[in-house]
Write an enzyme that holds these catalytic residues in place. Structure first.
Site, mmCIF file in Angstrom:
data_model
loop_
_atom_site.group_PDB
_atom_site.id
_atom_site.type_symbol
_atom_site.label_atom_id
_atom_site.label_comp_id
_atom_site.label_asym_id
_atom_site.label_seq_id
_atom_site.Cartn_x
_atom_site.Cartn_y
_atom_site.Cartn_z
ATOM 1 C CG ASP A 396 -2.263 -0.992 1.309
ATOM 2 O OD1 ASP A 396 -2.072 -2.037 -0.185
ATOM 3 O OD2 ASP A 396 -2.603 -1.084 1.717
ATOM 4 C CG HIS A 538 -10.643 -2.626 -3.483
ATOM 5 N ND1 HIS A 538 -9.790 -2.072 -3.775
ATOM 6 C CD2 HIS A 538 -10.167 -2.056 -2.291
ATOM 7 C CE1 HIS A 538 -9.113 -2.021 -3.571
ATOM 8 N NE2 HIS A 538 -9.278 -1.664 -2.511
HETATM 9 ZN ZN ZN Z 1 -7.212 -1.441 -1.278
#
Ligand code: ZN
Length: 1113
Positions: A396, A538
């Protein structure tokens, strides 16, 4: 009269065609025992069926409204009709796949033993000599996962991280041709682009074109797949692909989806039709991963269950381990892989939880480090069929620190140099993009004629419900933040309606030279595309972002809802005005009948103040003609409603209540049925009467468990009623429903065509929990019933609608039955206003228990509103694992009856006992569930829900689809109910300056006023031109031909199904100057046809088609 006869003979002809095809279908089925006698018997049976179909068809025709001029369309249908629509659902699809997910759930034990270093797998051994004869090719794929909103807002992430990430990557790739990177989220890229210098942009383009930087998927976001509707999925993909086309000039060809919490074949199909070659997914249930890995089936051709051939196959790679971070992507041992995340070197700010830190690569340690890493790659390769290894390198928001690209690239370059310099190691390692990986894979496996790798298995089914460890099933997010899941759908329907209305109106404006029309409208559309697209992320529609991020999404959604209403109203004005030049007058205006004060408030119906005559305009964004009841709030009770010809329309007037005791004396609800053509506009006028008999009929109100004065408002019958054993019954021409006279709750329902009463007990229950969070549903035991003893409720009955308004703990429950002969009368409408703000750690559900005998607790839920998937409730997995997403409908069935619950918004659904289904309505949770969000869910709002309960009897002699078949199809009525729930008719009030005579009686851009029943206009979206926010004269027309089950009758539809062919131009009142076939998101153009040529289209059931059309007004 003549037309009736023609209709009838056309109908019989249709029946004959359907039936003949069924004969052929049945005879073509391989059946060795089939004797001539049996065939004869079948023919006799089929003749009986002809009769039956004939009678049902006659009924359908009787439902046709006189005056609807669609003979033109029907004569077309008569010529070319065949039974592909009916035959399609009857044939046994879904069995050709090698791996069928429904069957795999039977096989997998879900026992979760400790696998050692690879906790959820096993100790992978590499036999000595395994790599003696082949070269292991390793592609290390640097990536950074950027969430457009999660812990921070989209804008904040951009400023703090994403902006720097893209700049850092570009700076580190330029001049280093061996370095690669992939990027997925176009929403962030578009922001960077706006801020970038022209040399940065040029560098970026150069890197993309020389293959160092790959845009993967190219969607506006990496969309969720559980709660999303296919409309919004396609829309956000078009937005991304248009941006990429206009700014970079390339076409993404592989998809990368590492973080959505479960995957559907709908997405695989959409990617295939966009022209993608391959896709990658990651969050798949750990037991499923292990099962597939054991069989070397983590790579497969994903096939649609409804595909009768191989045409939808797309190559899919499933990542094998727990996560997409670096510890879980080089190989099975995270403690080892973590040491090859060089951002975890001292100074990088993060470390390895396995407590063995990475070491900078130096000549002293390179051999030892390289061999350690190679062992992991080799082990990983044992899980796949080819000798090509994909090793993602990222996490991330990685590469935001300017030091990170340097750390990662330079250390890996040293490892590569060492490994590649030792031929005896039989390894070739390099940085790669996702396409580099798939290309190498296909090169080593060899390709079949259709481009697929040789010897790969086919897989059918979906990857819901996801669990990442233990019994941690991610089924909570199917319902989390339901207020915003509702708001999402509100924007979807308004946005779609606005896109279509704008596309049509802009052509008319162009023709009529109304320059004022287009100014700023297209900007609003583009902004709305992006706001809606952003929310498909999401962590958006899933309800898994932090509170303040949810507010940011909410503000964007609600702002666009308002803007889309303005676009619709503006198009309505242009299209309905007789004299288009009066469009420039500002006094003449239409206003939507609904507005919202803020991101978290409920919509409020505007009050139509009636002093004399007011014009009300309706817009039907569906391509089918419809007849439905509409509701308008007016200031006086004595009104009448006139159609465009001045004839009185039957109408009902209801009281509105301030509280239990007092109805309002300045606000009333008027109900009346209206007809609107496909994509059409129509109007009525509402007039004040002097109270004489031609006015709207007041309804009667019975009040339970509370005493009010009987003569509260003049003309209205309000009385106190008593609790008792008999039922309160509601009835129209299709349905009878019984309600408990003490609680107001639904008890039984019958479809009047058979008269067989079915139990349908509706109840509210709640799960207690101490550990559920935004993602996870972790109930403490089974659900407990919410006690309802003497609830206050009203029963309102009138000539057009009956309803119950009941006030239960945490739910205002409003059940309505319309009495028109339109599609809205075909089902019972359930409106819940849910408010659980006074609870803690509760998950509220609505359960409907019936006596439908669905064996093995099998039922069907939809995937993205696009297709139905069979589900089977299993005892070997926990309750929360038996929850599935329900973005638009679920049905239970036995050999006689199907009961469908339609929903306007996504929520979780389960069928835990035979005959039962339950939907989760809201969740209030005091704790975090340890998936990074770092908070509970306590920002609940008053949340509206709209469900429709549809009962359909299987036509005699038709058989229910067999249990081994993983799919089923809604009937055409089922599709129509779903569309009605999802796309309410838009209601607009003309300002008092609008005179009825200045408007057309009605308008529709469709020649026969309706598309065929099974042809859905997904969107008609004006194509964007060069430079942001400039419209072109092209419209992207996306069509979806439904798959549908013919076993359930067609009453009361006002349309006919499509034949095998349709002439595109014959659908429209607009001219078609140019027509181009193209891929779903317009990346790959096909044949083009000019204005003179006829455009015959053959549309297959279930398929989506996009065309670029230049309409003329
Ligand atoms: Zn994500």
């Amino acid at each position: 009269m003549k037309r009736r006869i023609l209709l009838f003979s056309a109908g019989v002809f249709l029946v004959m065609f359907f039936t003949m095809h069924m004969v052929v279908d049945q005879m073509a089925q391989p059946d060795t025992d089939n004797t001539i006698d049996e065939t004869k018997k079948k023919l006799v049976k089929l003749n009986e069926e002809i009769d039956q179909l004939k009678s049902s068809l006659t009924k359908t025709q009787n439902a046709l409204v006189p005056g609807l001029d669609n003979t033109n369309y029907k004569s077309k249908a008569l010529v070319s009709v065949d039974s592909t629509g009916c035959g399609f659902a009857q044939s046994e699809a879904g069995l050709s796949a090698d791996i069928r997910m429904l069957d795999i759930y039977k096989i997998i034990p879900f026992d979760n033993p400790d696998g050692g270093a690879w906790k959820q797998g096993w100790d992978i051994s590499v036999p000595s000599g395994a790599f003696d004869n082949e070269i292991l090719q390793v592609f290390v794929v640097p990536h950074s996962h950027n969430d457009p909103g999660w812990i921070k807002t989209f804008q904040r992430y951009y400023m703090d991280q994403s902006k720097h990430i893209i700049s850092n990557v570009v700076a580190n790739l330029i001049g280093n041709p061996n370095r690669k990177f992939i990027w997925a989220e176009i929403s962030f890229l578009s922001l960077w682009w706006n801020d970038a210098s022209s040399s940065q942009r040029e560098s970026f383009k150069r890197l993309v074109k020389n293959g160092q930087l790959e845009i993967v998927t190219g969607g506006w976001v990496m969309n969720d797949e559980a709660n999303t509707n296919y409309y919004a999925m396609i829309d956000q993909m078009i937005e991304g692909h248009e941006w990429v086309r206009l700014n970079i000039g390339i076409k993404p060809r592989v998809s990368w989806s590492i973080d959505p919490f479960g995957y559907t074949p709908t997405m695989a199909y959409l990617l295939k039709r966009m022209g993608m070659d391959a896709m990658l997914i990651q969050r798949v249930h750990y037991s499923v991963k292990k099962y597939l890995a054991q069989k070397k089936q983590l790579e497969f051709m994903w096939r649609q269950n409804w595909d009768h051939g191989t045409d939808t196959d797309i190559l899919c790679h499933v990542m094998p381990f727990y996560s997409y971070d670096i510890p879980h992507t080089c190989g099975p041992d995270p403690a080892v892989c973590c040491q090859f995340d060089f951002q975890r070197l001292p100074g990088g700010g993060i470390w390895c939880p396995w407590n063995i830190p990475p070491q900078p690569i130096s000549p002293r340690n390179v051999q030892q480090r390289a061999m350690m890493l190679l062992e992991q790659y080799r082990k990983k390769s044992r899980l796949y069929r080819s000798n090509v290894v994909l090793a993602p390198l990222g996490d991330d928001f990685r590469y935001a620190d300017p030091q990170e690209p340097v750390r990662q690239f330079t250390n890996y370059e040293k490892l590569f140099q060492y490994l590649n310099s030792k031929p005896e190691l039989k390894v070739k390692i390099q940085f790669g993009t996702l396409s580099d990986y798939f290309n190498a894979l296909l090169k080593t496996t060899g390709k079949n004629d259709d481009g697929s790798p040789k010897g790969y298995p086919k897989l059918g089914g979906d990857f819901m419900t996801y669990a990442d460890r233990d019994e941690h099933y991610w089924s909570g997010y199917y319902t989390s933040r339901p207020f915003y899941k509702n708001l999402d759908r509100v924007l979807e329907t308004k946005h779609r309606a606005a896109e279509i209305a704008y596309s049509i109106a802009s052509r008319i404006a162009n023709q009529e030279k109304i320059a004022k029309f287009a100014t700023n409208q297209f900007n609003l559309l583009v902004k709305s595309r992006r706001n809606l697209g952003l929310f498909q992320h999401h962590d958006g529609i899933t309800g898994t972002a932090k509170d303040h991020v949810v507010v940011d999404y909410g503000n964007r959604l609600v702002q666009s809802v308002g803007n889309m209403q303005n676009v619709i109203a503006s198009a309505a004005k242009l299209l309905m005005l007789k004299h288009k030049e009066s469009y420039s007058s500002d006094e003449i205006r239409f206003d939507m009948d609904e507005s919202r004060a803020s991101h978290d408030s409920l919509p409020e119906k505007r009050l139509l103040s009636i002093s004399n005559t007011r014009v009300v305009v309706f817009y039907n964004s569906l391509a089918q003609k419809r007849k439905e009841l509409v509701s308008v709030h007016v200031s006086v009770p004595n009104v009448k409603v006139l159609d465009a010809d001045g004839n009185s329309i039957k109408c009902q007037v209801n009281l509105q209540w301030k509280n239990k005791n007092s109805p309002r004396d300045n606000k009333f609800e008027v109900l009346f049925p209206i007809e609107v053509l496909g994509l059409g506009f129509s109007r009525v006028t509402i007039q004040k009467t002097d109270g004489s008999s031609d006015g709207c009929k007041p309804s009667k109100t019975s009040i339970y468990h509370h005493k009010v004065k009987n003569d509260l408002v003049k003309g209205f019958d309000v009385r106190n009623a008593d609790c008792g054993k008999q039922y309160i019954t509601m009835e129209n021409q299709f349905i009878v429903a019984d309600f408990d006279r003490c609680t107001g709750l639904l008890q039984n329902i019958a479809d009047k065509s058979t008269g067989i009463k079915r139990t349908a007990e509706l109840r509210f229950l709640q799960y207690m929990t101490v550990s559920s969070g935004a993602y996870l549903f972790l109930p403490s035991g089974t659900a407990k019933e919410v006690l309802i003893q003497k609830p206050f409720f009203r029963h309102i009955s009138g000539i057009l609608r009956d309803e119950i308004q009941a006030f239960y703990p945490n739910v205002y429950h409003n059940i309505k039955l319309a009495n028109t002969n339109g599609i809205d009368s075909r089902s019972l409408h359930i409106h819940n206003l849910v408010d659980i703000r006074d609870t803690s750690n509760r998950e509220l559900i609505m359960r409907i228990s019936t006596n439908i005998r669905n064996t093995n607790r099998e039922y069907f839920t939809d995937l993205n509103g696009f297709q139905m998937q069979r589900r089977r409730t299993l005892d070997k997995i926990p309750l929360q694992a038996n929850y599935y997403p329900m973005p638009s409908m679920a049905f239970l069935q036995d050999p006689k009856l199907r009961m469908t619950l339609h929903t306007m918004q996504a929520c979780g659904v389960a069928s835990l006992k035979q005959g039962e289904f339950e939907v989760m309505l809201d969740r209030r949770l005091g704790q975090d569930d340890n998936r990074g969000l770092g908070q509970g869910v306590r920002d609940n709002k008053q949340t509206p829900y709209h469900f429709a309960l549809l009962l359909e009897n299987l036509t005699k002699k038709q058989t229910m689809v067999k249990s081994k078949i993983p799919i089923a199809y809604p009937s055409l009525v089922g599709h129509a109910v779903s569309q009605t729930v999802n796309h309410p008719i838009n209601i607009m009030f003309g300002t008092s300056e609008v005179i009825p005579d200045s408007l057309l009686k009605q308008y529709s851009p469709l020649k026969s006023g309706s598309f065929p029943c099974d042809l859905h206009l997904v969107t008609a979206r004006t194509v964007q031109g060069e430079g942001d926010s400039k419209p072109t004269d092209e419209t992207a027309v996306v069509l979806h031909r439904y798959g549908y089950d013919c076993g359930y009758g067609m009453t009361p539809l006002l349309c006919f199904p499509l034949g095998s062919k349709i002439e595109f131009k014959s659908l429209w009142n607009l001219g078609v100057r140019n027509f181009k076939e193209t891929s779903l998101t317009m990346m790959h153009d096909g044949n083009e046809r000019g204005g003179e040529e006829s455009i015959d289209l053959t549309l297959q059931p279930m398929e989506l088609y996009t065309y670029k059309v230049k309409f003329s007004g």
